[in-house]
Design a protein around this motif. Structure first.
Motif, PDB file in Angstrom:
ATOM      1  N   PRO A  44     -40.783 -19.385   6.361  1.00 50.29           N
ATOM      2  CA  PRO A  44     -40.020 -19.323   7.619  1.00 50.29           C
ATOM      3  C   PRO A  44     -40.527 -20.324   8.659  1.00 50.29           C
ATOM      4  O   PRO A  44     -41.030 -19.951   9.715  1.00 50.29           O
ATOM      5  N   VAL A  45     -40.386 -21.612   8.373  1.00 48.10           N
ATOM      6  CA  VAL A  45     -40.966 -22.652   9.212  1.00 48.10           C
ATOM      7  C   VAL A  45     -39.981 -23.289  10.181  1.00 48.10           C
ATOM      8  O   VAL A  45     -40.365 -24.109  11.015  1.00 48.10           O
ATOM      9  N   LEU A  46     -38.709 -22.923  10.077  1.00 52.67           N
ATOM     10  CA  LEU A  46     -37.707 -23.493  10.966  1.00 52.67           C
ATOM     11  C   LEU A  46     -37.408 -22.534  12.106  1.00 52.67           C
ATOM     12  O   LEU A  46     -37.817 -21.370  12.077  1.00 52.67           O
ATOM     13  N   ALA A  47     -36.716 -23.029  13.090  1.00 56.55           N
ATOM     14  CA  ALA A  47     -36.411 -22.248  14.289  1.00 56.55           C
ATOM     15  C   ALA A  47     -35.895 -20.862  13.929  1.00 56.55           C
ATOM     16  O   ALA A  47     -35.079 -20.701  13.025  1.00 56.55           O
ATOM     17  N   GLY A  48     -36.421 -19.890  14.633  1.00 60.85           N
ATOM     18  CA  GLY A  48     -35.991 -18.516  14.396  1.00 60.85           C
ATOM     19  C   GLY A  48     -36.551 -17.914  13.125  1.00 60.85           C
ATOM     20  O   GLY A  48     -36.049 -16.909  12.638  1.00 60.85           O
ATOM     21  N   GLY A  49     -37.575 -18.533  12.541  1.00 61.81           N
ATOM     22  CA  GLY A  49     -38.167 -18.006  11.320  1.00 61.81           C
ATOM     23  C   GLY A  49     -37.296 -18.205  10.097  1.00 61.81           C
ATOM     24  O   GLY A  49     -37.376 -17.458   9.128  1.00 61.81           O
ATOM     25  N   ARG A  50     -36.469 -19.252  10.129  1.00 55.48           N
ATOM     26  CA  ARG A  50     -35.586 -19.510   8.989  1.00 55.48           C
ATOM     27  C   ARG A  50     -36.301 -20.326   7.917  1.00 55.48           C
ATOM     28  O   ARG A  50     -37.190 -21.105   8.208  1.00 55.48           O
ATOM     29  N   GLY A  51     -35.872 -20.140   6.713  1.00 60.94           N
ATOM     30  CA  GLY A  51     -36.374 -20.892   5.573  1.00 60.94           C
ATOM     31  C   GLY A  51     -35.505 -20.588   4.379  1.00 60.94           C
ATOM     32  O   GLY A  51     -34.588 -19.770   4.457  1.00 60.94           O
ATOM     33  N   GLY A  52     -35.746 -21.236   3.277  1.00 63.54           N
ATOM     34  CA  GLY A  52     -34.953 -21.040   2.066  1.00 63.54           C
ATOM     35  C   GLY A  52     -33.928 -22.143   1.909  1.00 63.54           C
ATOM     36  O   GLY A  52     -33.618 -22.878   2.851  1.00 63.54           O
ATOM     37  N   LEU A  53     -33.395 -22.245   0.715  1.00 64.45           N
ATOM     38  CA  LEU A  53     -32.440 -23.317   0.421  1.00 64.45           C
ATOM     39  C   LEU A  53     -31.160 -23.207   1.228  1.00 64.45           C
ATOM     40  O   LEU A  53     -30.463 -24.205   1.445  1.00 64.45           O
ATOM     41  N   GLY A  54     -30.836 -22.007   1.700  1.00 67.72           N
ATOM     42  CA  GLY A  54     -29.617 -21.809   2.482  1.00 67.72           C
ATOM     43  C   GLY A  54     -29.551 -22.655   3.741  1.00 67.72           C
ATOM     44  O   GLY A  54     -28.463 -23.030   4.179  1.00 67.72           O
ATOM     45  N   VAL A  55     -30.699 -22.987   4.336  1.00 66.47           N
ATOM     46  CA  VAL A  55     -30.671 -23.794   5.562  1.00 66.47           C
ATOM     47  C   VAL A  55     -30.163 -25.204   5.297  1.00 66.47           C
ATOM     48  O   VAL A  55     -29.686 -25.872   6.213  1.00 66.47           O
ATOM     49  N   PHE A  56     -30.227 -25.638   4.028  1.00 64.04           N
ATOM     50  CA  PHE A  56     -29.780 -26.983   3.699  1.00 64.04           C
ATOM     51  C   PHE A  56     -28.286 -27.059   3.386  1.00 64.04           C
ATOM     52  O   PHE A  56     -27.773 -28.132   3.062  1.00 64.04           O
ATOM     53  N   VAL A  57     -27.611 -25.922   3.487  1.00 58.72           N
ATOM     54  CA  VAL A  57     -26.152 -25.914   3.355  1.00 58.72           C
ATOM     55  C   VAL A  57     -25.511 -25.259   4.574  1.00 58.72           C
ATOM     56  O   VAL A  57     -24.304 -25.059   4.608  1.00 58.72           O
TER      57      VAL A  57
END
Length: 194
Positions: A74-87
């Motif tokens: 969870p390194v992106l804003a709001g604790g987001r992570g995973g392949l889903g952020v790239f779509v």
């Protein structure tokens, strides 16, 4: 055999790790907006990476953050992570970070270090390049026409201009306090006295 090369490699790896960590930490500063793409301080970290690390090393710091996100941390804003952020709607902005730090680094290496060069590099690479990649991808993902997506992205501009100013102030202070933190800048040769 000289030990300067391994020491230099360790220093570069350390800088990559420090700036990756800085980008991650700045992701905890978020202002949510409608449309799925929050205002974050992460782009401030991206700008600083480009300004300090240059066009070869800065992309590695950004790519490390993106790799950590891809494996689910969870390194992106709001604790987001995973392949889903790239779509998702912010995918283009994330990819724009890589192009943006290269542009920032290149602009900083074209002449003598000045505050206006740092501000211009941050604006062009950290805002315009990131928008140029992010807005079309956001329009594609959300199905909103490009012109409306670009118009809605104006909500980010005041915050991004504040980040440009902050990056400029920080890098000028760092340059004065610790000039060795910066790779050698190309400067025009001094005229030879006759």
């Amino acid at each position: 055999m000289s030990t300067s090369h391994p020491a230099r490699s360790s220093a570069v790896l350390g800088r990559i790790a420090v700036f990756s960590a800085l980008i991650v930490v700045l992701g905890t500063v978020i202002v949510p907006l409608p449309g799925g793409v929050p205002i974050t301080a992460q782009t401030l970290g991206v700008m600083l990476a480009g300004l300090v690390l240059g066009p070869r090393v800065a992309p590695l710091a950004v790519l490390l953050v993106l790799a950590l996100a891809a494996i689910g941390l969870p390194v992106l804003a709001g604790g987001r992570g995973g392949l889903g952020v790239f779509v998702g709607p912010s995918a283009g902005y994330l990819l724009g970070w890589v192009a943006g730090v290269v542009v920032i680094g290149l602009l900083m290496r074209t002449g003598r270090f000045t505050w206006w060069r740092a501000a211009t590099a941050s604006l062009l690479g950290g805002v315009l390049v990131v928008y140029a990649v992010g807005i079309p991808v956001q329009a594609l993902v959300t199905g909103v026409p490009l012109d409306l997506t670009a118009l809605s992205s104006l909500a980010f501009l005041p915050g991004d201009l504040i980040k440009v100013a902050a990056a400029t102030l920080v890098v000028v202070a760092l340059k004065r306090a610790y000039p060795r933190a910066f790779p050698a800048h190309r400067t025009p040769p001094e005229p030879v006295a006759a």
